[in-house]
Design a protein around this motif. Structure first.
Motif, short mmCIF file in Angstrom:
data_model
loop_
_atom_site.label_atom_id
_atom_site.label_comp_id
_atom_site.label_asym_id
_atom_site.label_seq_id
_atom_site.Cartn_x
_atom_site.Cartn_y
_atom_site.Cartn_z
N LEU A 98 1.42 5.22 4.90
CA LEU A 98 1.31 4.08 3.98
C LEU A 98 2.16 4.33 2.74
O LEU A 98 2.28 5.46 2.28
N ASP A 99 2.72 3.24 2.20
CA ASP A 99 3.44 3.43 0.93
C ASP A 99 2.40 3.55 -0.19
O ASP A 99 1.24 3.19 -0.02
N ALA A 140 -4.39 0.58 -2.80
CA ALA A 140 -5.29 -0.55 -2.50
C ALA A 140 -6.38 -0.12 -1.52
O ALA A 140 -7.56 -0.49 -1.68
N LEU A 141 -6.02 0.71 -0.53
CA LEU A 141 -6.97 1.15 0.48
C LEU A 141 -8.06 2.03 -0.15
O LEU A 141 -9.25 1.87 0.13
N LYS A 179 1.63 1.97 -2.83
CA LYS A 179 0.92 0.77 -3.26
C LYS A 179 -0.21 0.44 -2.26
O LYS A 179 -1.34 0.13 -2.64
N GLN A 180 0.14 0.54 -0.95
CA GLN A 180 -0.87 0.26 0.09
C GLN A 180 -2.01 1.29 0.01
O GLN A 180 -3.18 0.95 0.15
N ARG A 181 -1.61 2.57 -0.18
CA ARG A 181 -2.62 3.63 -0.22
C ARG A 181 -3.57 3.40 -1.39
O ARG A 181 -4.78 3.55 -1.26
N GLU A 199 3.53 -12.31 5.70
CA GLU A 199 2.55 -12.78 4.69
C GLU A 199 2.62 -14.30 4.60
O GLU A 199 1.60 -14.99 4.55
#
Length: 1636
Positions: free
Chosen positions: A893-894, A900-901, A896-898, A643
C-alpha cells in the motif's frame, strides 16, 4: 588669492590626477572641473602647459587631463577666449596625431575635445582637421574618426563641408591598404550618409534648405564603388560588417539608375556575409536599408534576386531567438521588416514561398515560416485579405507536427488569424479544435522538475498558452461567438479532451451568459438540428461527474457546475429555477475547500442530491430512462478512472430510483452486472452501491434480478463456447460472487425499513451464504479468498446495521448472531500479526460492533474471547510508517492508503469496545473491558501505549455518556484506575500525556456522578484539569512534574480514604515503569499525595520508608533519584542535623545525591537557620585561601582555596536552592549578603584545592560558587527587580572573573541601590570591617561596592553619606592603586547620587581630584581618568565661589589631554571642559581659552571614537554662549545634539561663513590651528582639517585673503594630496576645488 596659489593647487591636482584610488581620481577630476568652470582660461592654460612640459607622461594620466579639458570646454565653451580655443584645438590636434600608431584611449580623448569644441567653433575645427586631411595623403586614423563623430554631433554644421570632404576622401580610398583605416573610412561614410539623410529629412530647420540628395549622389556612388567592390571581401570580419553597414546607409543617397545597376551585385554580396559573420543583426539592418531604397524607387531588377533573398532571409528567421540576448532579437525583427518590405512589392510570390516552406517538416524551418506568416497576417492586412482560404488550407500541415515548439508558433498564428476573420471561414473549426486539443495536454514533468533545454516548450507551457488563447478568442473577438457557441460543447464529453474541461467550461460560461443576458435566440440550442452535439442527458451526466470529482483535470468541478447553471433551459426547461437555488451554495462550499479538506462522502451526497432533485423537477419518465441508458453506455469511458466509474454506478442507481418502468430497470441492472469488471475492488463496490440505491424504489425487482443473475450462465462451469470465449476462470467467478454478496449488503441498507426485516433471512442472508460457501474445484488462491472474505464481512456488517436501524421501530431476535461472530473472529485470527495489508480487521470489528447491538446478548466468555482477539490483533500491529515486506500476491500500500487503513482499523476497535460497554455500563463491566487494554499502557513501544490510552479515553467517554447511577453501586475501582493511569501524564509521548489528562478528567467526572452530583455539576478543580493539557505540550520536565503535582491535588481531593492505599501501591509499581518519565511522575504524584494526605497513612510509614530507601539506592535515573530522595526527606526531616558534618566532608564537587541532601536541608526553616548561622561564623574567621608556590624554580605564588570554607559555600548554595529556605534566608539577609559578597571578593582569581583521591575537585569554580550562592540568596529574598537588572547586565559573568570583577560588583551595588534600598544600612554595616582586611581583594570588592552606592541618592536618604565619604577619604591613601582609583571614583559619584552634598565636601573633593590628575603611580592613567571624570561631574554642582580662582588652572591642566591617544582620556577631558564653561561666563580669559581649543573641538567632531564625538558636541553646545557670536551659538545649540547625526560638511561650511563674518581678526589664528592638524594621527581628523580649510577658502571674501598664509595652506594641501589614506586625499582634492 594669488595666481601662484591657484596654479600650485592646479598643478598638485594635475599631479594627482592618476591616483590609484578611483574615488580620489573622481574627486580630483571634479575639483579641476570646479576650478575650470570658475577660471576656464587659467585652468585650461595650466592643463596645456602640463601636457607640454611632460611629453613622457603615462598614457592613463594624459587621458585624464585631456578628459578634464573636454569637460571644461563642454561646460564653459562660451567663457573660453577665442585665442585659448585656437590653442586648445591645436593642442588636441597635436595630441591626437602625435603618434602615428593608434593609441585608442589617448587619441580618443583628444578627438573628443575637438568634437566638443566643434559644436560651437565648427569652422576653426574644420580648418585644423582639414589641414591634416590633405588630398593624396592618407590621414591619421583619428582624424577620420573625429570627422565621423562631428557629423553625428553637429549635423547642420558638418553637412555643408561633406561634399568637399568626400571629394578629398575619394582618392584616399584607393590608397588605403590597412584594415583599420578601411574600417574608419567606412565608419565615416556610414555616419556621413546618415547625417545627410537626417539633414534632408529636416530641411525646414537646416541652415541651407537648397541642399538636395543629388548634391552627394556622384561622390557617394564613387565611394560605394570602391568600398563595396574592393573592401567587402576583406578577411577581417569587423571590417566586413562596417562596410556592410556603410553600404546600407549609402544606398539611400545613390542615384536610382546606379542603385538599380548595383542591386544584382549588392544583394548576393550581403547575403554571403551571413555565412562569414556572427553579428547577423548588422547585416540584416543593412539589407533592410538596401531593400527599403530599392522598393521605394520601384526597382525592377529586385525580382531577379527574390529567390535567393527569400531563401537566406528564411534561414535567418528560422534561427533560435534568445530573448536574453538583444542582438538575436534585433536580427529577428530586422528580418521580419525585410519580409514586410518584400510583401508590399511581391505579395503573391512571398505568400506562395512561405506556404511552400510550411510543408517542410524540419522543425526550425517550420517555426521560421510560421513566424513570417504571423507577422504578415498582422502587418499586411489588406494584402493578405485575398489569401485567407489558401492560408487556412496550408496551416493544416504544421498543425499535425509533433514538436511543441512548432505547435507554439501555430497557436500564435491561429491567434493572429482569429483577430483577422479567418476562423469564421470554412475550415476555421479545425483551428478551434487544435486549440482545445492542446488545452487538454498532460503534464510533461513532475512538480518541481525543470526542463534541461532552455528552448524547450513543455506541455504545461503550451497548454497554458492555449488556455489563454481560448479565453482571448472568447472575450476579445466578438464575431467568433457564433463560431464557438454551441460547438464547443462537442469537446466536453470525449475523454480525449478531459484535461481541457476547465478552460472549455469557462469559455462556454462567458459565451452563454452573454447570449442569455442579451436574450439572443442563438442561446437556445436545438439538439435535433445540432446532430453532432452531445444530448442534454449526456451533458448532464458529464458535468455532474466532473462536479463529483471537483479537483481533477485542473479543478473542473466549479466551472462544470457553473456551466450547468448557464445551460439549464437547454438541458431541460424545468431545471432553471432549481439549479439557480441549489448550485450556488454547493459552489460556495467548493470555494472554501481544497482537495485535502473536502469531505468527499458529504460532497458525493450533495451531487447525488442535486441529481435526485433534478429528476423530480424534470418529471418525465422517458427523459429519465434515456438518462439512465446513456449513463450505462457511458460506463466504459471511465475504465481507466475507477473512482469516477464507481460514482457513475451510484449516478445510475439514483436515476433508476426515479424511473417507473420496471422492465427498463431490470434490463439496466442486467447490463450493469454483465458488463461490470468484477476483478476490480473499487468497481465491485460501485456496482453494489448503485444497485443498493436502485433497491430503494425497486426492492422486489432488484432482489429478483440478483437471484436470477446468481443462477444464470455466468455461474455455470460447463465448458461451453460462451465460457471459452469469456475465459471466465475460477478467480473471476469468485469476484462475481463477491460483487453479488456486496450487492445484498447494500440492498439491505438502502431498502425501505418497513420492507426489509422479513427479507433478511430468506432472501439476503441465504443468498450471501450460498455464494460464499460454494466450493470451487481447483487451487485455492489467497487473494480469491480475501476478496470473498472482505465482501462477506462488509455485507454482514451492512445487514446488521440495517437490522439495528429497523429494530428501533420493531423487535427482532437475530438467531445467526453468534455463528456470524465466530466466523468473524476466525477471519481476524487468520490475519498476519506483523502487518496490516488488508481491511479485514476493521471490517470485521465494524461488523461485530453492528452485531453486538442486536439480540441475543453474548456470554461473558464469548465477549472476553472476542475482545482479546481484536485488541491483541490491533495493538500489536507495527507502526503506521513501517513498510511490510511484499508478498507474491499482494501489492504494498502507498503511505496514504496505509494511513487511512490504520485510522479505520483503530476507529473500528474503539467502536467495538464501546458497543460492549453499552450493553452493561457498570464499574465491573468497565474493569472487564479495561483489563484487555491495561497491560498495553506500560508497553515499551510509543505507538502501542498511544493506542491503549486513546482506546481508554474513548471507552471512559462512552462510559460517562451512558452510565446509570444506582444506589447500591460504588465506583470501587476508581483508585486502581487512577493509580494505573496517572503516571502516564508525563509519558515521553505527547499524545499519551494529553490523552491521560482527558482520561483522569473523565474518571473524576464519573466519580462525581457516583458521589451523587448532577450531570451538569461543575467542579472547579476538576474542570481546571483541562487547562493543564496546554502545559503538557512543553516537554520540560519541571513543567510536567508541576502539572503532575497539581493533578494529584485534584485527585487527592476526590479520592475516598479506603481507596488511598490501593492508589499509593499502584504508584510504587509506577516507579519501575518501562518509561523513566512515568517513574518520575509516579514519585511526584507520591510526594504531593503524602504532603496532602500522609497523616492518614501513619501505620504504613515504616513499610513505605523501607521500600523508598531501597528505591533510592537502585534507581539510576537521576531525576527519579532526586524526587525519591525528596520523598525520604519529607518523611524524615527531623533527622537532618546528624548528616551536616558528613556532608561538609564529602569530596568536591558534590555528587547529585549529596546536592539533593543539602537542598533538602532547606525544607525545615529551623534547621536551615542554624546551618546559615554556623556557616557565616566559620567563613568570617577562617582563611579563605592560602598562597602556594607554583614550583620550586618559579617564584610566583598561586592562591588556592581552603577546603572547609569552600565546602560550606557549596553547601550553602545547595541549601538555598530549596524554595522553603526563604524564611531563614530573609531573616539573616543583610549578614548573609555581606558575608557572601566578601567571600566572593576573596574567591576571585582563586583556584580550587587539589585532592589526590578526587581529581574533579580542581574543576570547582571558587568565585562561581560564591556568586551562585549570592544569586540564589537574592532570589530567596524575592529581589526580582535586582535579579532582572543583574541578568540583563550580564553582571554574574563579570563578577566571577578577575578582570571584570569590579564592573560586576559595581552592577551589583547599582541594582541593590535602585531596587533594595531599605536593606542597605545593615549591609553597609556588615561590609565596613572588611575595608581594613589584610586581604587586598576584599578591600577592592567593598570599595567598589561603596563607590557605586555614592552614585545613588539612596545613600543620603538612608543617612549613609558620611560613613561612605569618610571611608572613601581614608581609601585615597590605600597602598593599592586599584583601591585608590575606586575611592576617587566614589568621591566623584557623589555629584550624581547626592548633588546637594557636593558643596559640603567641596574642599576635600577638589583636593582629591587635583591630586588624582597629578597621580604618578598610575600606569594606565586610570586614576587620572577617574579624577577628570569625577571633577566633570562635581563641577556641575559646585558654587562659583569654590571654583572661580581655579578655572583657568584646571583648563590649562586639561588642554594637553585633548589630543591624548587614549580615547577615554580624550573623551573625558573634552567633557570636563564643557562642564567648566559655567564658571567662565563673562570672563574674557575663559573666552580666549575657548577660542584656543575651538578648532580642536571642531575637528574632533569627526573623531574615530563615537564617544569623543558625543563629548565634543556636548562641550561645544554648553560653551556656545561664551564664543561671542549669536549665529555660532545658535548653530551649536541647534545642531550639536549627542544622539542626532551631523552632516559635517554642511556644518563646517556654514560655520566658516560665521567665523569669517564675526571673527575676521582671528582667521589667521584659526587657519594656523587647522594646519597643525594636517599632521594628526587620525586620518578622519586630517580629512576634517582639509575640509575646514576648503570651506574657509570657498567662503572667504577677497579682502580677507590677506589674513591667510596661502603659501602654507597650499603646501599643506599638496602634502595631504599624497596622504596614505584615500579619504584624506579625496578631501584635500575637494578643498583644492575652492581655490578660485
Amino acid at each position: 588669492m594669488g595666481e601662484t596659489d591657484v596654479e600650485q593647487v592646479t598643478l598638485a591636482l594635475l599631479d594627482a590626477a592618476n591616483d590609484k584610488d578611483p574615488d580620489v581620481q573622481a574627486q580630483v577630476r571634479k575639483s579641476m572641473l570646479t576650478l575650470g568652470k570658475e577660471q576656464p582660461d587659467r585652468v585650461l592654460a595650466m592643463c596645456q602647459d602640463y601636457l607640454l612640459k611632460h611629453p613622457k607622461l603615462v598614457v592613463g594620466h594624459r587621458v585624464i587631463i585631456l578628459q578634464t579639458i573636454e569637460m571644461i570646454v563642454g561646460n564653459r565653451i562660451d567663457a573660453v577666449p577665442y585665442p585659448r580655443i585656437k590653442s586648445i584645438i591645436s593642442l588636441a590636434s597635436d595630441e591626437m596625431t602625435r603618434s602615428k600608431e593608434v593609441v585608442p584611449d589617448w587619441q580618443q580623448a583628444a578627438s573628443n575635445i575637438l568634437v566638443a569644441v566643434g559644436n560651437k567653433h565648427i569652422n576653426d575645427i574644420m580648418e585644423e582637421i582639414l589641414s591634416k586631411f590633405q588630398p593624396g595623403i592618407l590621414p591619421h586614423f583619428f582624424v577620420v574618426q573625429t570627422l565621423a563623430n562631428l557629423s553625428d554631433s553637429n549635423v547642420y554644421g558638418m553637412v555643408p563641408f561633406l561634399n568637399a570632404i568626400l571629394g578629398t576622401m575619394l582618392p584616399m580610398l584607393s590608397l588605403t591598404k590597412q584594415d583599420n583605416m578601411k574600417w574608419v573610412l567606412s565608419t565615416a561614410l556610414c555616419h556621413f550618409s546618415d547625417s545627410i539623410m537626417e539633414y534632408l529629412a529636416n530641411l525646414d530647420k537646416a541652415p541651407d534648405p537648397t541642399v538636395r540628395q543629388d548634391t552627394f549622389s556622384s561622390e557617394i556612388y564613387a565611394a560605394f564603388d570602391i568600398v563595396f567592390n574592393n573592401w567587402l571581401q576583406s578577411r577581417d570580419s569587423k571590417l566586413r560588417l562596417t562596410v556592410a553597414e556603410a553600404v546600407g546607409s549609402m544606398c539611400h543617397l545613390m542615384a536610382s539608375d546606379k542603385l538599380e545597376e548595383q542591386i544584382p551585385k549588392v544583394i548576393p554580396a550581403m547575403l554571403s556575409l551571413y555565412k562569414k559573420n556572427n553579428e547577423h543583426h548588422i547585416i540584416s539592418k543593412s539589407l533592410c536599408q538596401v531593400l527599403d531604397a530599392s522598393v521605394n524607387m520601384g526597382s525592377r531588377v529586385l525580382e531577379t534576386q527574390l529567390d535567393s533573398l527569400l531563401s537566406a532571409l528564411h534561414q535567418q528567421v528560422s534561427t533560435f531567438v534568445d530573448y536574453s540576448n538583444p542582438p538575436t532579437v534585433k536580427n529577428h525583427n530586422e528580418v521580419l521588416r525585410c519580409f514586410s518590405l518584400l510583401a508590399t512589392a511581391f505579395p503573391d510570390r512571398l505568400v506562395m514561398f512561405v506556404l511552400q516552406r510550411l510543408e517542410n517538416s524540419n522543425e526550425r524551418s517550420r517555426m521560421g515560416s510560421l513566424a513570417i506568416l504571423r507577422h504578415l497576417i498582422n502587418s499586411s492586412t489588406s494584402m493578405m485579405a485575398t489569401k485567407k482560404l489558401l492560408i487556412l488550407a496550408s496551416i493544416r500541415q504544421p498543425m499535425a507536427d509533433h514538436s511543441n515548439k512548432v505547435k507554439k508558433r501555430v497557436v500564435q498564428v491561429i491567434s493572429a488569424m482569429a483577430h483577422h476573420g479567418y476562423l469564421e471561414l470554412d475550415g476555421g473549426e479545425l483551428l478551434v479544435r487544435f486549440i482545445v486539443q492542446h488545452c487538454a495536454l498532460p503534464d510533461t514533468y513532475q512538480r518541481g522538475q525543470k526542463p534541461a533545454d532552455p528552448e524547450e516548450v513543455t506541455n504545461e507551457a503550451l497548454r497554458s498558452m492555449c488556455d489563454n488563447t481560448l479565453h482571448l478568442l472568447t472575450t476579445t473577438v466578438g464575431r467568433l461567438a457564433d463560431v464557438l457557441w454551441p460547438k464547443l460543447l462537442n469537446y466536453l464529453t470525449p475523454s480525449l479532451y478531459s484535461n481541457a474541461t476547465t478552460p472549455l467550461c469557462r469559455s462556454l460560461i462567458v459565451l452563454g451568459s452573454k447570449k442569455k443576458e442579451n436574450k439572443e435566440p442563438s442561446f437556445n440550442i436545438d439538439f435535433s438540428q445540432e446532430v453532432n452535439l452531445p444530448s442534454p442527458q449526456t451533458l448532464l451526466i458529464k458535468l455532474l461527474m466532473n462536479a463529483a470529482f471537483p479537483f481533477n483535470s485542473r479543478g473542473h468541478g466549479a466551472p462544470s457546475l457553473s456551466l450547468l447553471r448557464v445551460l439549464s433551459v437547454n438541458i431541460h426547461s424545468n431545471t432553471e429555477a432549481l439549479w439557480d437555488k441549489e448550485i450556488p451554495p454547493v459552489l460556495a462550499v467548493l470555494e472554501e475547500s481544497t482537495a485535502e479538506s473536502l469531505d468527499k462522502k458529504r460532497w458525493d451526497e450533495n451531487v447525488l442530491e442535486i441529481l435526485s432533485k433534478t429528476l423530480v423537477a424534470v418529471d418525465n419518465d422517458k427523459w429519465v430512462c434515456q438518462l439512465a441508458a446513456e449513463a450505462t453506455r457511458y460506463l466504459s469511458t471511465y475504465n481507466n478512472a475507477l473512482e469516477e466509474k464507481s460514482f457513475l454506478y451510484q449516478f445510475i442507481g439514483v436515476a433508476l430510483q426515479h424511473s417507473f418502468n420496471k422492465e427498463f430497470v431490470k434490463k439496466q441492472l442486467q447490463e450493469i452486472l454483465l458488463t461490470a469488471r468484477h476483478n476490480d475492488a473499487v468497481e465491485r463496490q460501485g456496482v453494489a452501491l448503485g444497485i443498493g440505491l436502485c433497491a430503494n424504489s425497486h426492492l422486489e425487482g432488484t432482489l429478483a434480478k440478483l437471484d436470477e443473475f446468481g443462477k444464470s450462465d455466468a455461474f455455470k462451469k460447463s465448458p461451453s463456447i460462451f465460457n471459452l470465449l469469456k475465459d471466465r476462470n475460477d478467480v473471476e467467478l469468485e469476484k462475481v460472487k463477491s460483487t453479488l454478496i456486496l450487492c445484498y449488503g447494500q440492498v439491505a441498507v438502502n431498502a425501505p425499513p418497513e420492507k426489509i426485516l422479513n427479507r433478511i433471512d430468506q432472501d439476503i442472508l441465504r443468498c450471501i451464504s450460498k455464494h460464499f460457501n460454494t466450493k470451487v474445484l481447483g487451487i485455492k488462491v489467497e487473494t480469491k479468498d480475501l476478496t470473498m472474505k472482505l465482501s462477506l464481512i462488509q455485507s454482514v456488517g451492512l445487514v446488521a446495521k440495517a437490522i439495528s436501524e429497523c429494530v428501533r421501530k420493531q423487535g427482532y431476535i437475530f438467531s445467526r448472531k453468534q455463528e456470524l461472530i465466530v466466523v468473524m473472529q476466525d477471519f481476524i485470527k487468520a490475519e498476519p500479526a506483523d502487518a496490516l495489508r488488508t481491511p479485514v480487521r476493521h471490517l470485521v470489528m465494524s461488523t461485530c460492533t453492528n452485531l453486538m447491538l442486536l439480540d441475543p446478548a453474548l456470554s461473558e466468555n464469548e465477549t472476553f474471547d472476542l475482545l482479546k482477539v481484536c485488541v491483541t490483533s490491533v495493538f500489536s500491529l507495527p507502526l503506521e510508517t513501517h513498510t511490510p515486506e511484499k508478498t507474491k500476491e499482494e501489492e504494498i500500500l502507498d503511505p496514504k492508503q496505509r494511513k487511512a487503513l490504520y485510522h479505520d482499523t483503530l476507529a473500528a476497535l474503539h467502536d467495538l469496545l464501546n458497543s460492549v460497554l453499552a450493553k452493561d455500563p457498570t464499574p465491573d463491566s468497565l474493569q472487564s473491558v479495561f483489563k484487555h487494554v491495561e497491560c498495553w499502557l506500560s508497553s515499551p513501544q510509543d505507538h502501542e501505549r498511544e493506542r491503549a490510552i486513546t482506546a481508554t479515553a474513548r471507552m471512559l467517554t462512552h462510559y460517562l455518556d451512558n452510565m446509570t447511577v444506582k444506589n447500591m453501586v460504588s465506583f470501587h475501582n476508581f483508585g486502581a484506575l487512577l493509580g494505573r493511569l496517572s503516571p502516564r501524564c508525563s509519558d515521553p509521548h505527547l499524545v499519551v500525556r494529553a490523552t491521560t489528562i482527558d482520561c483522569i478528567y473523565i474518571l473524576l467526572s464519573i466519580q462525581l456522578r457516583y458521589e451523587g452530583f448532577a450531570l451538569d455539576y461543575k467542579d472547579e478543580a476538576v474542570d481546571g484539569l483541562l487547562l493543564l493539557k496546554g502545559r503538557l505540550e512543553n516537554p520540560d520536565h519541571s513543567v510536567l512534574y508541576k502539572t503532575c503535582a497539581e493533578l494529584t491535588k485534584v485527585m487527592s481531593k476526590r479520592l475516598p480514604q479506603q481507596q488511598l492505599a490501593t492508589f499509593v501501591f499502584m504508584l510504587f509499581e509506577g516507579l519501575v515503569d518501562s518509561q523513566t518519565n512515568c517513574c518520575r511522575a509516579s514519585s511526584v504524584i507520591l510526594n504531593t499525595l503524602l504532603k496532602n494526605r500522609g497523616g492518614g497513612l501513619q501505620e504504613m510509614v515504616p513499610e513505605m520508608l523501607e521500600v523508598l530507601h531501597v528505591r533510592m539506592q537502585s534507581i539510576t535515573e537521576e531525576q527519579v533519584r532526586v524526587a525519591v530522595g525528596q520523598t525520604v526527606l519529607i518523611l524524615a526531616s527531623q533527622h537532618i542535623q546528624t548528616v551536616v558534618d558528613t556532608l561538609i566532608n564529602q569530596p568536591l564537587p558534590y555528587d547529585s545525591w549529596t546536592s539533593e541532601m543539602w537542598m533538602a536541608l532547606g525544607a525545615d526553616p529551623i534547621v536551615a537557620n542554624q546551618i546559615i548561622e554556623m556557616v557565616m561564623e566559620k567563613l568570617a574567621i577562617m582563611a579563605p585561601y592560602v598562597d602556594k608556590k607554583e614550583s620550586m624554580i618559579r617564584g610566583r605564588t598561586t592562591k588556592v582555596a581552603t577546603h572547609k570554607p569552600l565546602a560550606m559555600t557549596c553547601g550553602l548554595k545547595e541549601l538555598l536552592l530549596n524554595g522553603q529556605s526563604q524564611e531563614p534566608a530573609l531573616s539573616q539577609f543583610p549578614q548573609l549578603f555581606s558575608c557572601l559578597t566578601v567571600r566572593m571578593g576573596a574567591s576571585v582569581g582563586v583556584s580550587a584545592p587539589k585532592d589526590k583521591n578526587n581529581k574533579n575537585t580542581a574543576s570547582v569554580h571558587v568565585a562561581g560558587v560564591a556568586a551562585d550562592a549570592l544569586r540564589i540568596l537574592l532570589a530567596r529574598a524575592q529581589l526580582d527587580a535586582v535579579m532582572k537588572r543583574l541578568d540583563d547586565d550580564n553582571a554574574w559573568d563579570a563578577i566571577k572573573e578577575q578582570k571584570a570583577h569590579i564592573t560586576g560588583v559595581t552592577l551589583l551595588a547599582r541594582a541593590m541601590a535602585k531596587h533594595a534600598g531599605p536593606r542597605l544600612p545593615a549591609i553597609v554595616e556588615g561590609l565596613c570591617p572588611s575595608l581594613n582586611s589584610i586581604y587586598e581583594c576584599q578591600r577592592i570588592t567593598v570599595t567598589a561596592f561603596f563607590s557605586e552606592l555614592l552614585n545613588h541618592h539612596v545613600a543620603t536618604e538612608l543617612m549613609l553619606i558620611d560613613v561612605l565619604m569618610n571611608n572613601m577619604m581614608e581609601r585615597i591613601s590605600d597602598p593599592c592603586s586599584t583601591v585608590r582609583m575606586l575611592a576617587v571614583r566614589g568621591l566623584g559619584n557623589i555629584a550624581v547620587g547626592s548633588p546637594e552634598k557636593v558643596n559640603k565636601y567641596a574642599k576635600e573633593l577638589l583636593a582629591a581630584m587635583s591630586s588624582g590628575m597629578e597621580e604618578k603611580d598610575d600606569p594606565g592613567k586610570l586614576i587620572t581618568l577617574e579624577a577628570m571624570s569625577g571633577l566633570s561631574k562635581v563641577l556641575i554642582y559646585l558654587d562659583k565661589t569654590n571654583v572661580h580662582l581655579l578655572v583657568v588652572y584646571i583648563f590649562m591642566k586639561i588642554k594637553p589631554f585633548l589630543e591624548s591617544e587614549n580615547d577615554e582620556i580624550r573623551c573625558t577631558s573634552i567633557h570636563l571642559m564643557g562642564n567648566l564653561s559655567k564658571f567662565g561666563s563673562g570672563e574674557p580669559l575663559f573666552k580666549d581659552q575657548i577660542h584656543n581649543v575651538l578648532v580642536s573641538l571642531l575637528l574632533h567632531l569627526v573623531d574615530p571614537n563615537p564617544h569623543v564625538v558625543k563629548a565634543c558636541k556636548y562641550s561645544m553646545r554648553v560653551c556656545a554662549p561664551m564664543v561671542g557670536s549669536e549665529q555660532i551659538t545658535a548653530m551649536f545649540q541647534n545642531h550639536l545634539y549627542e544622539d542626532k547625526s551631523l552632516h559635517y560638511g554642511e556644518f563646517i561650511n556654514d560655520l566658516t561663513k560665521y567665523l569669517i563674518q564675526d571673527f575676521p581678526g582671528m582667521l589667521n589664528f584659526y587657519h594656523i590651528s587647522v594646519l597643525q592638524f594636517f599632521k594628526s594621527n587620525w586620518s578622519e581628523v586630517r580629512a576634517g582639517a582639509a575640509m575646514f580649510i576648503g570651506f574657509l577658502l570657498g567662503n572667504l571674501p577677497e579682502e580677507h585673503l590677506l589674513h591667510l598664509n596661502m603659501g602654507t595652506i597650499t603646501k599643506g594641501l599638496v602634502m595631504l594630496l599624497q596622504d596614505p589614506d584615500p579619504v584624506v586625499r579625496v578631501k584635500a582634492a575637494e578643498a583644492m576645488g575652492h581655490f578660485h
